[in-house]
Design a protein around this motif. Sequence first.
Motif, mmCIF file in Angstrom:
data_model
loop_
_atom_site.group_PDB
_atom_site.id
_atom_site.type_symbol
_atom_site.label_atom_id
_atom_site.label_comp_id
_atom_site.label_asym_id
_atom_site.label_seq_id
_atom_site.Cartn_x
_atom_site.Cartn_y
_atom_site.Cartn_z
ATOM 1 N N GLY A 1 97.779 7.363 36.409
ATOM 2 C CA GLY A 1 98.500 7.773 37.607
ATOM 3 C C GLY A 1 98.715 6.604 38.531
ATOM 4 O O GLY A 1 98.366 5.458 38.202
ATOM 5 N N ALA A 2 99.283 6.899 39.693
ATOM 6 C CA ALA A 2 99.583 5.875 40.686
ATOM 7 C C ALA A 2 98.673 6.054 41.903
ATOM 8 O O ALA A 2 97.875 6.997 41.963
ATOM 9 N N GLN A 3 98.811 5.159 42.844
ATOM 10 C CA GLN A 3 97.908 5.149 44.002
ATOM 11 C C GLN A 3 98.604 5.565 45.289
ATOM 12 O O GLN A 3 97.981 5.620 46.354
ATOM 13 N N ASN A 4 99.907 5.809 45.188
ATOM 14 C CA ASN A 4 100.694 6.123 46.375
ATOM 15 C C ASN A 4 102.065 6.579 45.896
ATOM 16 O O ASN A 4 102.423 6.361 44.729
ATOM 17 N N LEU A 5 102.825 7.224 46.765
ATOM 18 C CA LEU A 5 104.217 7.556 46.460
ATOM 19 C C LEU A 5 104.941 7.763 47.765
ATOM 20 O O LEU A 5 104.305 7.870 48.825
ATOM 21 N N SER A 6 106.261 7.807 47.680
ATOM 22 C CA SER A 6 107.052 8.108 48.868
ATOM 23 C C SER A 6 107.071 9.613 49.081
ATOM 24 O O SER A 6 107.029 10.386 48.121
ATOM 25 N N GLU A 7 107.194 10.000 50.334
ATOM 26 C CA GLU A 7 107.348 11.425 50.641
ATOM 27 C C GLU A 7 108.802 11.853 50.427
ATOM 28 O O GLU A 7 109.115 13.029 50.459
ATOM 29 N N ARG A 8 109.688 10.869 50.215
ATOM 30 C CA ARG A 8 111.110 11.186 50.072
ATOM 31 C C ARG A 8 111.510 11.227 48.599
ATOM 32 O O ARG A 8 110.906 10.543 47.774
ATOM 33 N N ALA A 9 112.565 11.970 48.308
ATOM 34 C CA ALA A 9 112.960 12.176 46.904
ATOM 35 C C ALA A 9 113.736 10.997 46.340
ATOM 36 O O ALA A 9 113.511 10.575 45.210
ATOM 37 N N LEU A 15 103.469 16.361 39.638
ATOM 38 C CA LEU A 15 102.311 15.455 39.597
ATOM 39 C C LEU A 15 101.137 16.149 40.259
ATOM 40 O O LEU A 15 101.319 16.970 41.161
ATOM 41 N N GLN A 16 99.924 15.780 39.854
ATOM 42 C CA GLN A 16 98.751 16.334 40.526
ATOM 43 C C GLN A 16 98.266 15.344 41.576
ATOM 44 O O GLN A 16 97.796 14.259 41.223
ATOM 45 N N PRO A 17 98.379 15.685 42.847
ATOM 46 C CA PRO A 17 97.870 14.772 43.865
ATOM 47 C C PRO A 17 96.339 14.775 43.900
ATOM 48 O O PRO A 17 95.706 15.818 43.711
ATOM 49 N N VAL A 21 101.625 23.059 52.536
ATOM 50 C CA VAL A 21 101.994 23.505 51.179
ATOM 51 C C VAL A 21 101.418 24.868 50.802
ATOM 52 O O VAL A 21 101.798 25.426 49.777
ATOM 53 N N GLY A 22 100.497 25.387 51.599
ATOM 54 C CA GLY A 22 99.842 26.660 51.258
ATOM 55 C C GLY A 22 98.642 26.403 50.353
ATOM 56 O O GLY A 22 98.629 25.433 49.590
ATOM 57 N N VAL A 23 97.662 27.266 50.454
ATOM 58 C CA VAL A 23 96.409 27.016 49.738
ATOM 59 C C VAL A 23 96.577 27.073 48.215
ATOM 60 O O VAL A 23 95.884 26.365 47.472
ATOM 61 N N SER A 25 99.572 9.094 58.663
ATOM 62 C CA SER A 25 99.009 10.204 59.443
ATOM 63 C C SER A 25 98.730 11.397 58.535
ATOM 64 O O SER A 25 99.225 11.455 57.399
ATOM 65 N N ASN A 26 98.000 12.364 59.059
ATOM 66 C CA ASN A 26 97.767 13.607 58.312
ATOM 67 C C ASN A 26 99.097 14.269 57.934
ATOM 68 O O ASN A 26 99.228 14.836 56.843
ATOM 69 N N THR A 27 100.068 14.175 58.830
ATOM 70 C CA THR A 27 101.372 14.806 58.567
ATOM 71 C C THR A 27 102.085 14.114 57.413
ATOM 72 O O THR A 27 102.625 14.769 56.506
ATOM 73 N N LEU A 28 102.072 12.785 57.426
ATOM 74 C CA LEU A 28 102.734 12.044 56.340
ATOM 75 C C LEU A 28 102.023 12.295 55.006
ATOM 76 O O LEU A 28 102.670 12.504 53.970
ATOM 77 N N VAL A 29 100.697 12.297 55.043
ATOM 78 C CA VAL A 29 99.928 12.546 53.816
ATOM 79 C C VAL A 29 100.294 13.925 53.251
ATOM 80 O O VAL A 29 100.485 14.086 52.040
ATOM 81 N N ALA A 30 100.450 14.896 54.136
ATOM 82 C CA ALA A 30 100.830 16.252 53.685
ATOM 83 C C ALA A 30 102.220 16.239 53.046
ATOM 84 O O ALA A 30 102.460 16.918 52.036
ATOM 85 N N GLU A 31 103.129 15.436 53.603
ATOM 86 C CA GLU A 31 104.480 15.330 53.015
ATOM 87 C C GLU A 31 104.412 14.693 51.625
ATOM 88 O O GLU A 31 105.115 15.089 50.703
ATOM 89 N N LYS A 32 103.576 13.667 51.502
ATOM 90 C CA LYS A 32 103.432 12.999 50.204
ATOM 91 C C LYS A 32 102.826 13.955 49.169
ATOM 92 O O LYS A 32 103.222 13.978 48.008
ATOM 93 N N PHE A 33 101.837 14.707 49.613
ATOM 94 C CA PHE A 33 101.199 15.707 48.744
ATOM 95 C C PHE A 33 102.266 16.686 48.240
ATOM 96 O O PHE A 33 102.345 16.992 47.042
ATOM 97 N N ALA A 34 103.105 17.155 49.156
ATOM 98 C CA ALA A 34 104.158 18.119 48.795
ATOM 99 C C ALA A 34 105.144 17.487 47.823
ATOM 100 O O ALA A 34 105.573 18.130 46.848
#
Length: 251
Positions: free
Chosen positions: A62-70, A121-123, A154-156, A105-114
Motif C-alpha cells: 500500500g501507500a502512505q498517503n493519498l489526495s482527497e481529490r479524485a 482501498l482500505q485506509p 463516512v458513517g460507522v 487537519s481532522n477534516t482533511l484526514v476524513a476526506e482522504k479516508f473517504a
Amino acid sequence: MRQKFVAGNWKMHGTLKTNEPLLRDIVAGVVGWREVEVAVCVPFPYLTQAQSVLSGTAVAWGAQNLSERAQGAFTGEVSAVMLQDFGCRYVIVGHSERRSIFGESNTLVAEKFAAALASGLQPILCVGETLEQRDAGKTLEVVAAQVEAVSNRVGVAAFSGAVLAYEPVWAIGTGRTATSAQAQEVHVALRTQVARLDGKVADGLRILYGGSVKPGNAAELFSMPDIDGGLIGGASLVAADFLSICAAAAR
Ligand code: PEP
C-alpha cells in the motif's frame, strides 16, 4: 476472531536497489502464515517495484498517503485511483507526521479516508496524542475526536473496510514505547467508541499499535486482547526485525 495484521511503514526510505532484497526476504519469511496478514506501505515511486515483487505472494502492499481529490489540476498529488492502478490494498491516512509536519487537519484526514474507501482501498487511519496532551490527561479525548471526525464524515459502517492504528506521537521513532497496559487502555476506548455506534463493526475492527515496536516488545503488546497487530516504522526496514515482529503476531 480478528486476524492479526502487521503493516510496515517505510516512510521516506529506500532505493530500488535496497528495496529488492528487503521485499524478497519478507516474502520468503511469511510463507505459510495464516494467523497474520502482512503488508508494506512504500513510497509512491516504489509501488511498481512492490507490485512486481509482491504480486501472487502472501504480502500485500500500500501507500502512505493519498489526495482527497479524485483528479484534476493538483500538481504533485496522487489519487486513490492511481494507487488502485498499482494494486494497493491499503493506504495510511492521518499519520502523525502528516498531521504535524504537513498540517493535515481532522477534516482533511476524513476526506482522504473517504477518497480511499470510494476507490476500494482500505485506509489505515492513524490516531494518537502528543506527549503534552498525554501529560494533560487528554489522550482519550484527542483520539476520540480524531476518530469522530472520520465517523461523522463516512458513517460507522465504513470502518468495516478499514483499519485503525493507535500511534502515540511520543512513541514514534523515539525508542519509547507505550506499555502494553497504556496501549490496551486506548484500544479499548477506541473500540468502545465505535461499538456505541455499531457493535458488530467494533468487534471486527482491527486496531493496530504503532510506536517503536521492536522484536523485543512486540509479543507483549500483541498479547493484549484489543491490540490486533502493529504499524511498524523503523523496524520494518530490516527484514529480520520485521519478520520477527510478524512472527510475534502469528503466535
Ligand atoms: C510509524 O511510522 O508509524 C511508526 C510507528 O514508526 P516507528 O515504528 O519507527 O516508531
